[in-house]
Design a protein around this motif. Structure first.
Motif, PDB file in Angstrom:
ATOM      1  N   VAL A  33      25.962  18.565  49.975  1.00 22.69           N
ATOM      2  CA  VAL A  33      27.336  18.917  50.351  1.00 22.69           C
ATOM      3  C   VAL A  33      28.176  19.137  49.106  1.00 22.69           C
ATOM      4  N   ALA A  34      28.020  18.240  48.122  1.00 19.34           N
ATOM      5  CA  ALA A  34      28.769  18.391  46.875  1.00 19.34           C
ATOM      6  C   ALA A  34      28.320  19.623  46.110  1.00 19.34           C
ATOM      7  N   LEU A  35      27.004  19.899  46.142  1.00 15.88           N
ATOM      8  CA  LEU A  35      26.499  21.082  45.444  1.00 15.88           C
ATOM      9  C   LEU A  35      27.118  22.353  45.996  1.00 15.88           C
ATOM     10  N   LEU A  36      27.240  22.420  47.304  1.00 17.29           N
ATOM     11  CA  LEU A  36      27.811  23.615  47.919  1.00 17.29           C
ATOM     12  C   LEU A  36      29.261  23.800  47.504  1.00 17.29           C
ATOM     13  N   LEU A  37      29.969  22.698  47.297  1.00 21.48           N
ATOM     14  CA  LEU A  37      31.347  22.794  46.819  1.00 21.48           C
ATOM     15  C   LEU A  37      31.381  23.220  45.358  1.00 21.48           C
ATOM     16  N   LEU A  38      30.463  22.682  44.565  1.00 17.19           N
ATOM     17  CA  LEU A  38      30.409  23.041  43.148  1.00 17.19           C
ATOM     18  C   LEU A  38      30.132  24.519  42.949  1.00 17.19           C
ATOM     19  N   GLN A  39      29.411  25.117  43.886  1.00 14.61           N
ATOM     20  CA  GLN A  39      29.022  26.505  43.708  1.00 14.61           C
ATOM     21  C   GLN A  39      30.202  27.463  43.791  1.00 14.61           C
ATOM     22  N   PRO A  70      31.847  28.319  38.540  1.00 17.98           N
ATOM     23  CA  PRO A  70      30.689  28.244  37.651  1.00 17.98           C
ATOM     24  C   PRO A  70      30.763  27.044  36.726  1.00 17.98           C
ATOM     25  N   VAL A  71      29.878  26.095  36.892  1.00 21.04           N
ATOM     26  CA  VAL A  71      29.851  24.902  36.060  1.00 21.04           C
ATOM     27  C   VAL A  71      28.411  24.588  35.709  1.00 21.04           C
ATOM     28  N   ALA A  72      28.238  23.792  34.693  1.00 17.35           N
ATOM     29  CA  ALA A  72      26.911  23.291  34.374  1.00 17.35           C
ATOM     30  C   ALA A  72      26.799  21.908  34.969  1.00 17.35           C
ATOM     31  N   GLY A  73      25.824  21.697  35.809  1.00 15.59           N
ATOM     32  CA  GLY A  73      25.666  20.396  36.432  1.00 15.59           C
ATOM     33  C   GLY A  73      24.229  20.181  36.821  1.00 15.59           C
ATOM     34  N   ARG A  74      23.838  18.936  36.924  1.00 18.10           N
ATOM     35  CA  ARG A  74      22.463  18.637  37.266  1.00 18.10           C
ATOM     36  C   ARG A  74      22.442  17.553  38.332  1.00 18.10           C
ATOM     37  N   ALA A  75      21.494  17.670  39.242  1.00 18.82           N
ATOM     38  CA  ALA A  75      21.286  16.643  40.254  1.00 18.82           C
ATOM     39  C   ALA A  75      19.803  16.366  40.352  1.00 18.82           C
ATOM     40  N   LEU A  76      19.439  15.130  40.616  1.00 18.59           N
ATOM     41  CA  LEU A  76      18.038  14.771  40.629  1.00 18.59           C
ATOM     42  C   LEU A  76      17.364  15.173  41.928  1.00 18.59           C
ATOM     43  N   LEU A  77      16.120  15.594  41.828  1.00 16.41           N
ATOM     44  CA  LEU A  77      15.327  15.926  43.003  1.00 16.41           C
ATOM     45  C   LEU A  77      14.736  14.632  43.555  1.00 16.41           C
ATOM     46  N   VAL A  78      15.162  14.249  44.734  1.00 20.46           N
ATOM     47  CA  VAL A  78      14.646  13.035  45.368  1.00 20.46           C
ATOM     48  C   VAL A  78      14.462  13.294  46.847  1.00 20.46           C
ATOM     49  N   THR A  79      13.767  12.361  47.509  1.00 25.45           N
ATOM     50  CA  THR A  79      13.683  12.406  48.962  1.00 25.45           C
ATOM     51  C   THR A  79      14.251  11.103  49.496  1.00 25.45           C
ATOM     52  N   HIS A 136      20.583  18.182  58.800  1.00 21.43           N
ATOM     53  CA  HIS A 136      19.418  18.972  59.176  1.00 21.43           C
ATOM     54  C   HIS A 136      19.373  19.246  60.672  1.00 21.43           C
ATOM     55  N   GLY A 137      20.082  18.426  61.441  1.00 21.25           N
ATOM     56  CA  GLY A 137      20.124  18.655  62.879  1.00 21.25           C
ATOM     57  C   GLY A 137      20.951  19.872  63.257  1.00 21.25           C
ATOM     58  N   LEU A 138      21.679  20.425  62.276  1.00 21.89           N
ATOM     59  CA  LEU A 138      22.539  21.579  62.534  1.00 21.89           C
ATOM     60  C   LEU A 138      21.818  22.906  62.298  1.00 21.89           C
ATOM     61  N   CYS A 139      20.550  22.845  61.902  1.00 21.30           N
ATOM     62  CA  CYS A 139      19.804  24.075  61.658  1.00 21.30           C
ATOM     63  C   CYS A 139      19.690  24.894  62.943  1.00 21.30           C
ATOM     64  N   ARG A 140      19.920  26.174  62.831  1.00 24.32           N
ATOM     65  CA  ARG A 140      19.766  27.045  63.988  1.00 24.32           C
ATOM     66  C   ARG A 140      18.288  27.256  64.289  1.00 24.32           C
ATOM     67  N   SER A 141      18.010  27.612  65.522  1.00 18.92           N
ATOM     68  CA  SER A 141      16.620  27.793  65.932  1.00 18.92           C
ATOM     69  C   SER A 141      15.944  28.933  65.178  1.00 18.92           C
ATOM     70  N   ASN A 142      16.740  29.921  64.745  1.00 19.74           N
ATOM     71  CA  ASN A 142      16.168  31.077  64.037  1.00 19.74           C
ATOM     72  C   ASN A 142      16.398  31.006  62.533  1.00 19.74           C
ATOM     73  N   VAL A 143      16.547  29.787  61.991  1.00 23.06           N
ATOM     74  CA  VAL A 143      16.903  29.635  60.577  1.00 23.06           C
ATOM     75  C   VAL A 143      15.859  30.267  59.656  1.00 23.06           C
ATOM     76  N   ASN A 155      12.260  19.967  56.959  1.00 24.18           N
ATOM     77  CA  ASN A 155      10.805  19.992  56.783  1.00 24.18           C
ATOM     78  C   ASN A 155      10.287  19.003  55.742  1.00 24.18           C
ATOM     79  N   TYR A 156      11.125  18.670  54.736  1.00 26.41           N
ATOM     80  CA  TYR A 156      10.623  17.851  53.632  1.00 26.41           C
ATOM     81  C   TYR A 156      11.500  16.647  53.313  1.00 26.41           C
ATOM     82  N   ASN A 157      12.593  16.476  54.060  1.00 22.01           N
ATOM     83  CA  ASN A 157      13.504  15.352  53.844  1.00 22.01           C
ATOM     84  C   ASN A 157      14.063  15.329  52.421  1.00 22.01           C
ATOM     85  N   ILE A 158      14.222  16.502  51.841  1.00 21.90           N
ATOM     86  CA  ILE A 158      14.804  16.626  50.500  1.00 21.90           C
ATOM     87  C   ILE A 158      16.282  16.981  50.655  1.00 21.90           C
ATOM     88  N   PHE A 159      17.146  16.190  50.040  1.00 29.65           N
ATOM     89  CA  PHE A 159      18.569  16.491  50.145  1.00 29.65           C
ATOM     90  C   PHE A 159      19.290  16.467  48.806  1.00 29.65           C
TER      91      PHE A 159
END
Length: 206
Positions: free
Chosen positions: A7-13, A16-25, A32-39, A155-159
């Motif tokens: 959510v924060a990443l989408l706001l940052l976009q 243009p800034v330089a920022g890093r976030a860690l890849l975790v699960t 994820h429950g808001l995904c459309r059926s044809n996503v 699909n991968y529980n990555i957020f």
């Protein structure tokens, strides 16, 4: 540096800034429950659209910058001098790896488009066609990022993903702003074609 949720990443976009976030699960993947059926099909179409329009956007950008960019494109728009996320996946890569690489790529691209659009609104305020193309490409990219977010969560529980937003052009000369935009868009033409070749088979119906 730090852990930044989607959510924060989408706001940052939006800027243009330089920022890093860690890849975790984790177990708290938001939205994820808001995904459309044809996503998946929508994501495939968005990538195909970006690929189909990238060259035209670059050509129009060049035209609006004038000389010397129109006549000395290869030298001035050489993308080797500009940061762009590494894209090392291919068709044989695991789908999860491809999706993460795509998110990094399009998050960077979205921030870069915001940077370029801001500069062009200042430098070429009457270039309506170019500005419209930039806005439309940004809109498609944001939609794509939203869909990739859903797919990664569902699909991968990555957020959370490690993202580098590159360099802002604020404070640079008009020439340097034009050149940075030219370099980024030329690299974009090359990378989006590769991204489409890699991603589309992973999104095709079984």
């Amino acid at each position: 540096t730090g852990v930044v949720p989607f959510v924060a990443l989408l706001l940052l976009q939006r800027r243009p800034v330089a920022g890093r976030a860690l890849l975790v699960t984790g177990s708290a993947c938001p939205g994820h429950g808001l995904c459309r059926s044809n996503v998946q099909e929508q994501t495939r179409r968005q990538v195909a659209l970006l690929n189909a329009t990238a060259q035209d956007l670059f050509s129009l950008y060049l035209k609006c910058q004038g000389e010397p960019f129109s006549s000395d494109t290869d030298r001035l728009c050489n993308p080797s001098g500009v940061f762009f996320p590494a894209f090392r996946v291919n068709r044989t890569s695991e789908r999860k790896e491809v999706m993460v690489a795509m998110y990094k790529l399009f998050a960077f691209l979205n921030a870069s488009l915001g940077n370029i659009t801001r500069d062009q609104e200042e430098l070429n305020p009457t270039a309506k066609e170019l500005l419209d193309r930039l806005h439309n490409t940004t809109k498609t990219t944001r939609g794509l990022i939203s869909n990739l977010t859903c797919l990664l969560c569902k699909n991968y529980n990555i957020f959370q993903v490690d993202v580098n937003y590159g360099e802002s052009s604020k404070g640079k000369s008009s020439f340097k702003k034009k050149q940075q935009g030219c370099q980024v868009l030329r690299k974009y033409v090359q990378v989006i074609a590769q991204a489409a070749r890699v991603l589309l088979p992973h999104l095709s119906p079984p």
